[in-house]
Design an enzyme around this catalytic site. Structure first.
Site, PDB file in Angstrom:
ATOM      1  N   GLY A  25      11.935   9.481  -0.077  1.00  0.00           N
ATOM      2  CA  GLY A  25      13.005  10.025  -0.928  1.00  0.00           C
ATOM      3  C   GLY A  25      13.916   8.971  -1.538  1.00  0.00           C
ATOM      4  N   ASN A  65       0.461  -1.156  -3.502  1.00  0.00           N
ATOM      5  CA  ASN A  65       1.288   0.015  -3.243  1.00  0.00           C
ATOM      6  C   ASN A  65       0.960   0.588  -1.870  1.00  0.00           C
ATOM      7  OD1 ASN A  65       2.418   2.897  -3.650  1.00  0.00           O
ATOM      8  ND2 ASN A  65       3.144   1.824  -5.466  1.00  0.00           N
ATOM      9  N   ASP A 102      12.397  -1.850  -8.420  1.00  0.00           N
ATOM     10  CA  ASP A 102      11.741  -0.858  -7.555  1.00  0.00           C
ATOM     11  C   ASP A 102      10.604  -1.481  -6.748  1.00  0.00           C
ATOM     12  OD1 ASP A 102      11.372   1.667  -6.386  1.00  0.00           O
ATOM     13  OD2 ASP A 102       9.739   2.129  -7.759  1.00  0.00           O
ATOM     14  N   TRP A 127      -6.259   2.078  -5.566  1.00  0.00           N
ATOM     15  CA  TRP A 127      -5.218   2.905  -4.940  1.00  0.00           C
ATOM     16  C   TRP A 127      -5.660   3.398  -3.554  1.00  0.00           C
ATOM     17  CZ3 TRP A 127      -0.687   2.396  -7.165  1.00  0.00           C
ATOM     18  CH2 TRP A 127       0.364   3.195  -6.746  1.00  0.00           C
TER      19      TRP A 127
HETATM   20 CA    CA Z   1      10.747   3.327  -4.908  1.00  0.00          CA
END
Ligand code: CA
Length: 605
Positions: free
Chosen positions: A195, A416, A321, A492
């Site tokens: 979140g 990621n 980010d 991914w």
């Molecule tokens: Ca993030």
């Protein structure tokens, strides 16, 4: 010598009894550790709490992997497809596999027969940032435990699928969700939260896995109080994380992000759990001058006390980010030392002493990094390129939009959520990396509960015409890329490496691939029918080695990928678990009746 019928039956009977005896007691920490060593079963995310994703199994190896064929496949069914990022668990002949929209299935691991299914009832208004994924479950005692998109934990009876306990982590209406696989560490169930794009407060929580009751909580945003809990659920202060306002100005730490959304790893030798933390909130870094601990960091938590023993921050005052959630994988570095490796979303690979957090090595694992020129090995801090920070909107002419910069990696990262693997045989890390950049700018933003809290705009851009993804074998000592296999679409899915000198990984184009772990030569591949964005596993059953992976394209790329999402928009969704083995008669332990069956499979294929 050919085994007699009696000797086979006796062996089978003893095998069955042993299985029953060891499985009647349920899953323990010791069993998780033993299975990580033997590779016979898969009892945790990461194939062991260290998360190495290494299996010692070598029945399937570079010499025979070309003969690997599917034995069964199972569809998750329904209309709920989307991204399938789950790693299956294998225990007592059962596979436990989670699926999109907070579903979990128990299947017969040898045949694929469905044993039970649990579909979590999700409320309207859940806010997962990056698709309705789930990455897997944890096993403990007779329970299988997983987290849901509405930020709950559900523990089910492994045999029946009945709910044994259910606990709320936090308020989904405030942007909390949960997608990571919980881990078991020293008899505790450890979980994080998702979140970071909604200004939640990141934390690690420890619970009693048998009851779901809280044991301790440790916030990962500096200034927030940690707690311990007694048996009746009464909480007691256990010290603030860091020092209030030391690295955050004003009140902005109260909604500071640093979500622990990929879960963690644990090394019994250090007694520490390692959790990566996401971006500080909001994305606009000009609103929070300072390092913003413990965002974009690895935090090492003593599982006995719930205290942070050390932290290492990859991206202080992050403005791109660059969630530092990536898995920290501990490994034997020789000379009695335990190091950990982490391929950070910011494009750098870090090697740290797992006991102390001391930086031992750092180097880029992607070819283009624009925000820093390198990492100072003495101070552990990045050498920033100040002009690559997105501009302050209040400095602009209209006060609404700051300078746009082109930055690499993109916010989807040099790596990621897809976990890498480490092989103690080759002493290499196998990293699913991506080469891409972004245009990014900042805007003014104020916190509003349940609303996106970014203060930034962005578009992902390709860097190379011919590839985005690259599976890279990396030497943590030298920082050298020993070999790489490029991929057109961004990688991914996670990685598996084995004692058979193999590396397995999937591609969005649908292929599960195997390469020689030392050379990168592709030795096998199979088209699964949809994109693979999940990590493969392997185990032994009935004397044979099985390999499995979940297939189903989705995750963050189609949602946030900008130009890249357009480039890969031809990829189809799915929701299927595939299982492979070498037909009997080919592998060690061949039996007489098997070749005919194998031939049949080959023909049908
Ligand atoms: Ca993030």
């Amino acid at each position: 010598m050919r085994p007699t019928l009696l000797s086979v039956l006796t062996t089978l009977a003893i095998g069955a009894m042993a299985a029953t005896a060891s499985h009647a007691a349920g899953v323990t920490d010791k069993l998780i550790e033993d299975s990580a060593k033997s590779g016979n079963e898969v009892l945790s995310w990461g194939l062991g709490t260290q998360g190495q994703r290494y299996s010692a199994l070598k029945q399937v190896n570079t010499g025979n992997v070309a003969r690997l064929v599917p034995v069964w496949a199972f569809s998750f069914g329904g209309e709920k497809q989307r991204g399938q990022e789950s790693q299956p668990l294998i225990y007592g002949g059962k596979m436990f596999v989670t699926a999109s929209y907070s579903r979990i299935f128990a299947l017969d691991a040898a045949t694929g027969k469905k044993l039970w299914k649990y579909e979590h009832r999700l409320p309207e208004g859940i806010m997962p940032c990056c698709d309705v994924v789930n990455r897997g479950a944890a096993l403990y005692d007779n329970l299988v435990i997983f987290a849901t998109l509405d930020a709950q934990l559900v523990a089910l009876d492994q045999n029946t699928g009945d709910v044994v306990w259910k606990e709320k982590i936090d308020d989904y209406a405030a942007g909390y969700s949960a997608t990571a696989a919980p881990i078991i560490a020293n008899g505790l169930l450890l979980t994080g939260v998702s979140g970071g794009e909604f200004g939640v407060v990141g934390r690690v929580e420890a619970r009693d896995p048998k009851t779901g009751k809280m044991v301790w909580s440790r916030p990962t945003v500096e200034g927030h109080m940690g707690y311990t809990y007694d048996k009746d659920g009464n909480k007691k202060e256990n010290g603030i994380s860091g020092t209030t306002n030391k690295t955050w100005p004003g009140d902005i730490w109260k909604t500071g992000g640093a979500a622990t959304w990929l879960g963690g790893s644990y090394d019994p030798k250090t007694g520490l759990a390692y959790f990566g933390t996401g971006n500080p909130a909001p994305w606009n870094s000009h609103l929070r001058q300072g390092d913003n601990l413990f965002s974009c960091s690895t935090v090492a938590i003593d599982v006995k006390t719930g205290q942070i023993k050390w932290h290492y921050q990859g991206t202080p005052n992050d403005g791109w980010d660059f969630d530092g959630v990536n898995e920290f994988i501990t490994f034997d570095a020789g000379g009695g030392k335990t190091f950990g490796g982490k391929a950070d979303r910011n494009g750098f690979f870090y090697v740290l002493d797992a006991n102390t957090g001391k930086l031992e090595n750092a180097f880029p694992f992607v070819k283009k990094v624009t925000w820093a020129t390198g990492i100072d090995l003495k101070t552990g801090r990045p050498n920033f390129v100040p002009e690559n920070r997105p501009g302050n909107p209040t400095a602009g002419a209209d006060g609404k939009k700051g300078n746009t910069v082109f930055s690499a990696p993109s916010f989807l990262g040099g790596k990621n959520q897809m976990p890498m693997a480490y092989s103690p045989d080759t002493k290499l890390f196998y990293v699913p990396a991506n080469e891409w950049g972004m245009e990014i700018w900042n805007e003014p933003i104020t916190y509003k509960k349940g609303a996106a809290y970014l203060g930034a705009g962005f578009t992902i851009k390709t860097i190379n015409d011919d590839y985005i993804g690259a599976l890279r074998a990396i030497d943590p000592k030298t920082g050298k890329i020993v070999w790489e296999v490029k991929n057109t679409a961004p990688l991914w899915g996670g990685v598996l490496t084995t004692g058979g000198n193999l590396v397995f990984w999937g591609t969005p184009e649908g292929l599960l691939k195997a390469a020689d772990a030392r050379t990168g030569k592709i030795v096998w591949e199979f088209q699964t029918g949809s994109g693979v964005v999940a990590p493969p596993v392997t185990w032994m059953q009935g004397g044979e080695q099985y390999v499995s992976v979940v297939s189903g394209w989705g995750g963050a790329v189609p949602l946030w990928g900008g130009d890249v999402a357009t480039k890969v928009s031809f990829l189809e969704q799915g929701g299927m678990v595939w299982v492979f083995k070498i037909p009997k008669g080919g592998a060690t332990g061949a039996t007489a009746e098997a070749p005919a069956k194998a031939a049949k499979v080959a023909k049908a294929d």
